[in-house]
Design a protein around this motif. Structure first.
Motif, short mmCIF file in Angstrom:
data_model
loop_
_atom_site.label_atom_id
_atom_site.label_comp_id
_atom_site.label_asym_id
_atom_site.label_seq_id
_atom_site.Cartn_x
_atom_site.Cartn_y
_atom_site.Cartn_z
N LEU A 1 5.04 58.29 52.35
CA LEU A 1 4.96 59.35 51.34
C LEU A 1 6.31 60.04 51.19
CD1 LEU A 1 3.03 60.96 49.48
CD2 LEU A 1 2.62 62.50 51.40
N LEU A 2 6.94 60.34 52.32
CA LEU A 2 8.24 61.01 52.32
C LEU A 2 9.29 60.14 51.63
CD1 LEU A 2 10.09 63.33 53.40
CD2 LEU A 2 10.37 61.97 55.47
N LEU A 3 9.34 58.88 51.96
CA LEU A 3 10.34 57.98 51.40
C LEU A 3 10.13 57.77 49.90
CD1 LEU A 3 10.59 55.32 54.26
CD2 LEU A 3 12.28 57.06 53.64
N PHE A 4 8.87 57.74 49.47
CA PHE A 4 8.60 57.60 48.02
C PHE A 4 9.19 58.77 47.24
CE2 PHE A 4 6.11 58.30 44.21
CZ PHE A 4 6.11 57.04 43.62
N ILE A 5 8.91 60.00 47.71
CA ILE A 5 9.45 61.17 47.02
C ILE A 5 10.98 61.19 47.12
CG2 ILE A 5 9.48 63.71 46.97
CD1 ILE A 5 6.85 62.46 46.04
N PHE A 6 11.52 60.80 48.26
CA PHE A 6 12.96 60.77 48.47
C PHE A 6 13.66 59.84 47.49
CE2 PHE A 6 16.61 58.85 50.87
CZ PHE A 6 17.43 59.97 50.86
N TYR B 1 5.43 63.20 39.28
CA TYR B 1 5.96 61.96 39.85
C TYR B 1 5.09 60.78 39.43
CZ TYR B 1 9.38 64.35 42.72
OH TYR B 1 10.46 65.08 43.12
N PRO B 2 5.67 59.57 39.46
CA PRO B 2 4.87 58.38 39.14
C PRO B 2 3.70 58.22 40.12
CG PRO B 2 7.23 57.85 39.24
CD PRO B 2 7.07 59.25 39.77
N MET B 3 2.64 57.62 39.65
CA MET B 3 1.46 57.34 40.47
C MET B 3 0.90 58.60 41.14
SD MET B 3 2.37 53.65 42.21
CE MET B 3 3.63 54.31 43.30
N ALA B 4 0.80 59.67 40.35
CA ALA B 4 0.34 60.96 40.88
C ALA B 4 -1.04 60.84 41.52
CB ALA B 4 0.32 62.00 39.78
N THR B 5 -1.93 60.06 40.90
CA THR B 5 -3.28 59.92 41.44
C THR B 5 -3.26 59.27 42.81
OG1 THR B 5 -4.18 59.72 39.19
CG2 THR B 5 -5.57 58.98 41.02
N VAL B 6 -2.41 58.25 42.96
CA VAL B 6 -2.29 57.56 44.25
C VAL B 6 -1.72 58.52 45.30
CG1 VAL B 6 -1.17 55.67 45.50
CG2 VAL B 6 -2.01 55.31 43.16
N LEU B 7 -0.69 59.28 44.91
CA LEU B 7 -0.06 60.23 45.83
C LEU B 7 -1.07 61.29 46.28
CD1 LEU B 7 3.40 60.80 44.10
CD2 LEU B 7 2.94 59.44 46.15
N ASN B 8 -1.84 61.79 45.33
CA ASN B 8 -2.84 62.80 45.68
C ASN B 8 -3.90 62.24 46.62
OD1 ASN B 8 -1.74 64.94 44.20
ND2 ASN B 8 -2.77 64.32 42.32
N SER B 9 -4.33 61.01 46.35
CA SER B 9 -5.34 60.38 47.20
C SER B 9 -4.81 60.16 48.61
CB SER B 9 -5.78 59.05 46.59
OG SER B 9 -6.32 59.24 45.30
N ILE B 10 -3.57 59.68 48.71
CA ILE B 10 -2.95 59.46 50.02
C ILE B 10 -2.85 60.78 50.78
CG2 ILE B 10 -0.78 58.86 51.18
CD1 ILE B 10 -0.40 56.71 49.02
N THR B 11 -2.47 61.84 50.06
CA THR B 11 -2.31 63.15 50.71
C THR B 11 -3.64 63.67 51.24
OG1 THR B 11 -0.45 63.67 49.24
CG2 THR B 11 -1.51 65.53 50.36
N LEU B 12 -4.71 63.47 50.48
CA LEU B 12 -6.03 63.90 50.94
C LEU B 12 -6.43 63.16 52.21
CD1 LEU B 12 -7.89 64.13 47.50
CD2 LEU B 12 -7.34 66.04 49.02
N VAL B 13 -6.18 61.86 52.24
CA VAL B 13 -6.48 61.07 53.44
C VAL B 13 -5.62 61.53 54.61
CG1 VAL B 13 -6.36 58.75 54.45
CG2 VAL B 13 -7.25 59.06 52.13
N LEU B 14 -4.35 61.80 54.31
CA LEU B 14 -3.42 62.23 55.36
C LEU B 14 -3.79 63.60 55.92
CD1 LEU B 14 -0.89 61.23 56.80
CD2 LEU B 14 0.49 62.32 55.03
N LEU B 15 -4.25 64.49 55.05
CA LEU B 15 -4.69 65.81 55.51
C LEU B 15 -5.84 65.67 56.52
CD1 LEU B 15 -4.64 67.87 52.20
CD2 LEU B 15 -3.49 68.53 54.31
#
Length: 496
Positions: free
Chosen positions: A257-262, A387-401
């Motif tokens: 996640l960090l590298l994608f935003i970076f 950011y691109p793929m916002a839905t994917v990023l949000n889903s990953i963040t929810l799982v990560l939380l």
């Protein structure tokens, strides 16, 4: 019968139950008492928290670079029980976890819009510098101090896994030692409940934002049940099969996640901010830590931010420090202390540099800021929309939380079980079940209480309560450190 066999467990749960019952019956009175007491602690001991934090950092650095740093937690020929990668993953997942997602965007932006004090630095640099300060060396020094002292008692002195074991050779009174262990358990549970409450609130906020829903208390309870169940399964499997594997998975997802935003942001601006802010953080660390002169943000700001953070880190220090000690067998004090102080701090600094700098640039592109990142529970999801793929990023963040909350809770359950199972390194599974169930029930009670009294923010009350309950630990750490030095110097001279 059980109470006679395990007085520590029975007393701890009884006290916690009575406190919960008192708060539920006399909610407003309890809230007012907490508020007044936290203000009293702030006014009389707030700066003591600051001095203690700085003292811990300097002390650990001094030990790490001194000849004492060569002492090993275990036999001289013993190798580390866990690889460096697994060790870092477990200590970071236990020590920070969901907090870096909760504050990734909201805190740097708040500091930019509301500078803690006047400075010649650009607002963005000062914002990141103060964020670094609140998440950096001091937090990990609290954890590292407990890890060092408990690790030495556990693997060198062959003591049981209890905080009271660190001072039992100097304090012979058994009720006093049990009081220390009960204080440890109560503070740990309060800190954990506050973290779960905030974490489930952010997950709920993310779900509401992503799905444009209006999920309420029922969703929070389901999330608390999910987190507690997964944490129990992880703690049931133990360190190697449960906690280690889940921690590794969390860190891998976090890095991706960090590298994608970076790589989808302004890389040069992020790297410049990272290096520049670290430089100023190191230069200003001591005056910031003492709130000296122009570095003093004022008592209100310190109370809402720094004092609260220091109290939170102190509340988490016993179980996080003991968990770090438990996984640090075979490492030298130098490896332990420098590893705990530097590696996770640098990782956190880079995390906030990536998200903070990218959020700053978004605001600059907008031209105006209308508090889009003001909600701590949804700010990171608002950020991902750009950011691109916002839905994917949000889903990953929810799982990560969920994953980070689980690794914090399972570590705490494991440590609490060690406390109440006579200090065993591998506590019985029934203790892991007892604490998993009790933490779930306590969290649900907290969530229900917050919903039953909408005019009272119960999570804020728990945060203020941490400032109060962490105070005894602040004093105990001084005593514990003095006893540790006495013991380690005696042992070092005998080995020389």
């Amino acid at each position: 019968m059980f109470a006679k066999k395990n007085l520590l467990l029975s007393l701890s749960i009884s006290i916690l139950f009575l406190c919960s019952l008192f708060v539920f019956i006399w909610t407003e009175e309890s809230y007012n008492t907490i508020e007044l007491t936290s203000i009293w602690v702030r006014n009389h001991f707030g700066h003591f928290y600051l001095y203690l934090g700085l003292g811990c950092v300097l002390l650990l650095l001094g030990i790490a670079f001194s000849p004492l740093g060569k002492l090993k937690l275990g036999k001289r020929s013993q190798k580390p029980e866990h690889s460096l990668w697994a060790w870092i993953a477990m200590l970071y997942s236990a020590g920070m976890g969901a907090g870096i997602l909760l504050r990734a965007v909201q805190e740097p932006i708040f500091m930019q819009q509301n500078p803690p004090y006047s400075s010649n630095l650009p607002a963005e640099t000062l914002a990141l510098e103060y964020t670094f300060y609140q998440w950096g060396f001091t937090a990990w020094a609290f954890y590292g101090l407990f890890a060092m002292v408990v690790g030495y008692a556990l693997f060198v002195q062959k003591k049981k896994v209890k905080v009271s074991a660190t001072i039992e050779d100097n304090i012979y009174n058994k009720p006093a030692r049990m009081g220390i262990d009960i204080m440890t358990i109560i503070t740990t549970v309060f800190g954990l409940i506050a973290a779960i409450g905030l974490g489930t609130a952010q997950i709920n906020g993310g779900l509401n934002h992503v799905f444009s829903a209006n999920m309420g208390i029922e969703t929070n309870i389901i999330l608390a049940f999910l987190v507690s169940t997964l944490a129990f399964i992880s703690a049931w499997k133990g360190v190697n099969k449960g906690i280690k594997q889940l921690s590794k998975l969390n860190i891998i997802i976090t890095l991706l996640l960090l590298l994608f935003i970076f790589f989808t942001s302004d890389i040069r601006a992020i790297l410049v901010s990272f290096v520049k802010t670290i430089y100023h953080y190191l230069i200003d660390f001591i005056p910031m830590s003492l709130a000296l002169g122009s570095y003093n943000p004022g008592i209100d700001f310190l109370t809402d931010w720094t004092f609260y953070y220091w109290a939170f880190w102190l509340a988490w220090a016993p179980f996080t420090g003991i968990f770090i000690a438990r996984i640090s067998k075979g490492r030298t004090l130098r490896q332990l202390l420098l590893g705990v102080l530097i590696i996770p701090s640098l990782g956190t600094f880079f995390w906030f540099s990536v998200f903070g700098t990218s959020a700053f640039q978004l605001i600059n592109d907008w031209g105006t800021y209308n508090n889009e990142f003001g909600n701590v529970f949804s700010s990171i999801f608002v950020f991902f929309e750009h950011y691109p793929m916002a839905t994917v990023l949000n889903s990953i963040t929810l799982v990560l939380l969920i994953g980070f909350l689980v690794t914090s809770v399972d570590s705490a359950v494991f440590v609490l079980s060690m406390f109440t199972d006579k200090g065993k390194k591998n506590p019985k599974k029934k203790h892991r079940l007892i604490w998993s169930v009790f933490i779930l029930l306590a969290t649900i009670s907290l969530l229900l209480l917050g919903n039953a009294k909408p005019d009272i923010d119960i999570l804020v009350a728990v945060q203020k309560l941490l400032i109060i309950t962490s105070l005894p630990f602040a004093f105990f750490m001084v005593v514990m450190t003095f006893v540790f030095f006495k013991n380690i110097l005696k042992n070092y001279r005998s080995l020389s």
